[in-house]
Write a protein that holds these residues in place. Sequence first.
Motif, PDB file in Angstrom:
ATOM      1  N   ALA A   1       0.848  -1.192   0.000  1.00  0.00           N
ATOM      2  CA  ALA A   1       0.000   0.000   0.000  1.00  0.00           C
ATOM      3  C   ALA A   1       0.885   1.245   0.000  1.00  0.00           C
ATOM      4  CB  ALA A   1      -0.909  -0.003   1.226  1.00  0.00           C
ATOM      5  N   HIS A   2       0.610   2.152  -0.899  1.00  0.00           N
ATOM      6  CA  HIS A   2       1.320   3.428  -0.796  1.00  0.00           C
ATOM      7  C   HIS A   2       0.389   4.594  -1.053  1.00  0.00           C
ATOM      8  CE1 HIS A   2       2.313   3.878  -5.225  1.00  0.00           C
ATOM      9  NE2 HIS A   2       2.121   2.584  -5.160  1.00  0.00           N
ATOM     10  N   LYS A   3       0.872   5.776  -0.623  1.00  0.00           N
ATOM     11  CA  LYS A   3      -0.007   6.937  -0.666  1.00  0.00           C
ATOM     12  C   LYS A   3       0.738   8.161  -1.149  1.00  0.00           C
ATOM     13  CE  LYS A   3      -3.778   9.179  -0.060  1.00  0.00           C
ATOM     14  NZ  LYS A   3      -5.000   8.809  -0.814  1.00  0.00           N
ATOM     15  N   THR A   4       0.207   8.743  -2.203  1.00  0.00           N
ATOM     16  CA  THR A   4       0.648  10.056  -2.672  1.00  0.00           C
ATOM     17  C   THR A   4      -0.576  10.956  -2.589  1.00  0.00           C
ATOM     18  OG1 THR A   4       2.245   9.038  -4.177  1.00  0.00           O
ATOM     19  CG2 THR A   4       1.641  11.332  -4.618  1.00  0.00           C
ATOM     20  N   TYR A   5      -0.459  12.057  -1.863  1.00  0.00           N
ATOM     21  CA  TYR A   5      -1.600  12.964  -1.725  1.00  0.00           C
ATOM     22  C   TYR A   5      -1.820  13.760  -3.003  1.00  0.00           C
ATOM     23  CZ  TYR A   5      -2.067  11.918   3.241  1.00  0.00           C
ATOM     24  OH  TYR A   5      -2.280  11.284   4.437  1.00  0.00           O
ATOM     25  N   GLY A   6      -3.008  14.371  -3.102  1.00  0.00           N
ATOM     26  CA  GLY A   6      -3.410  15.103  -4.294  1.00  0.00           C
ATOM     27  C   GLY A   6      -2.428  16.187  -4.707  1.00  0.00           C
ATOM     28  N   ASN A   7      -1.700  16.734  -3.731  1.00  0.00           N
ATOM     29  CA  ASN A   7      -0.758  17.809  -4.052  1.00  0.00           C
ATOM     30  C   ASN A   7       0.616  17.263  -4.434  1.00  0.00           C
ATOM     31  OD1 ASN A   7       0.246  16.908  -1.627  1.00  0.00           O
ATOM     32  ND2 ASN A   7       0.155  18.878  -0.591  1.00  0.00           N
ATOM     33  N   GLY A   8       0.719  15.925  -4.608  1.00  0.00           N
ATOM     34  CA  GLY A   8       1.977  15.332  -5.042  1.00  0.00           C
ATOM     35  C   GLY A   8       2.879  14.845  -3.924  1.00  0.00           C
ATOM     36  N   THR A   9       2.500  15.113  -2.678  1.00  0.00           N
ATOM     37  CA  THR A   9       3.335  14.648  -1.560  1.00  0.00           C
ATOM     38  C   THR A   9       3.309  13.132  -1.472  1.00  0.00           C
ATOM     39  OG1 THR A   9       2.748  16.628  -0.308  1.00  0.00           O
ATOM     40  CG2 THR A   9       3.741  14.810   0.933  1.00  0.00           C
ATOM     41  N   GLN A  10       4.481  12.527  -1.580  1.00  0.00           N
ATOM     42  CA  GLN A  10       4.587  11.084  -1.455  1.00  0.00           C
ATOM     43  C   GLN A  10       4.747  10.764   0.024  1.00  0.00           C
ATOM     44  OE1 GLN A  10       7.709   9.496  -3.926  1.00  0.00           O
ATOM     45  NE2 GLN A  10       6.992   7.395  -3.621  1.00  0.00           N
ATOM     46  N   ALA A  11       3.637  10.408   0.649  1.00  0.00           N
ATOM     47  CA  ALA A  11       3.640  10.270   2.109  1.00  0.00           C
ATOM     48  C   ALA A  11       4.093   8.896   2.556  1.00  0.00           C
ATOM     49  CB  ALA A  11       2.244  10.561   2.657  1.00  0.00           C
ATOM     50  N   LEU A  12       3.790   7.890   1.753  1.00  0.00           N
ATOM     51  CA  LEU A  12       4.117   6.532   2.162  1.00  0.00           C
ATOM     52  C   LEU A  12       4.556   5.731   0.951  1.00  0.00           C
ATOM     53  CD1 LEU A  12       3.912   4.859   4.846  1.00  0.00           C
ATOM     54  CD2 LEU A  12       1.757   3.955   3.940  1.00  0.00           C
ATOM     55  N   ALA A  13       5.770   5.174   1.022  1.00  0.00           N
ATOM     56  CA  ALA A  13       6.270   4.269  -0.019  1.00  0.00           C
ATOM     57  C   ALA A  13       5.532   2.936   0.094  1.00  0.00           C
ATOM     58  CB  ALA A  13       7.770   4.070   0.175  1.00  0.00           C
TER      59      ALA A  13
END
Length: 228
Positions: free
Chosen positions: A9-21
């Motif tokens: 599972a990974h998460k990139t927020y709408g503003n492009g911040t890659q929060a979790l690899a």
Amino acid sequence: VPVVEALSAHKTYGNGTQALAPTDFTLMPGEFVSLIGPSGCGKSTLLKLVAGLLSPTDGRLRWWRGGAETLDEPGRRLAFVFQEATLMPWARVAENVRLPLDLHHVPRAEGDARVAAALARVGLSRYARHFPRELSGGMQMRVSIARALVTEPDLLLMDEPFGALDEITRNRLDDDLRRLWSERGLTALFVTHSVYEAAFLSTRVVVMAARPGRVFKEISIDHDGPRD
Ligand code: ADP
Ligand code: ADP
């Protein structure tokens, strides 16, 4: 069978911040896992993914209940405690704790009994008819914990619940949580900035690193305490 699993599972927020690899994470029944790491390393993001409050950008989450996968909602058996005690100021302590039961249409008499038991567990039976503003910050936090526990969750998620509290109150709540865990076999995942709390409370410490957020190390802790 796990309670919840994150699979790449990974998460990139709408503003492009890659929060979790891409992250693999498994939480087993009865585990009490602490997440530690620097600010901004993705602890809250991972917690929200596990809660189903956020969807992963890619990868997936799997929740299990009674040996079967539940595709739709982790919701009913999950409780969340936030950083601040988010109590409704116009409602009495007992009414605040009762709220999740009302949402689930639990009958009146059963609800009364469960609210009373939840307040007793956090030592606040005498304050059932008080309003939140009449209680100290630590007591309000305990009301929030009672409100989370009244639903008898399988999984308790806490995002730095005691961050704003003084050390004595904090230690007392640590003791409360430890007792609840040993008595009720709660599964919990919590974010903390306190290494002491991580070591004292948890069965596993997950250390995260930043840029992008990832699990850096996992440490199992054997307590020769309540569980064994
Ligand atoms: P909304 O309530 O409309 O969802 P938010 O307050 O959550 O708005 O976010 C507003 C903007 O700030 C968004 O672009 C969001 O991506 C960004 N944002 C929110 N929280 C953070 C954060 N912790 N770090 C960086 N950006 C954030
Ligand atoms: P932690 O809980 O470890 O402090 P978070 O999961 O809150 O970390 O945040 C991880 C990264 O994602 C940070 O860089 C943060 O600013 C960013 N972030 C968090 N929430 C949002 C959001 N809603 N929109 C954009 N960026 C966010």
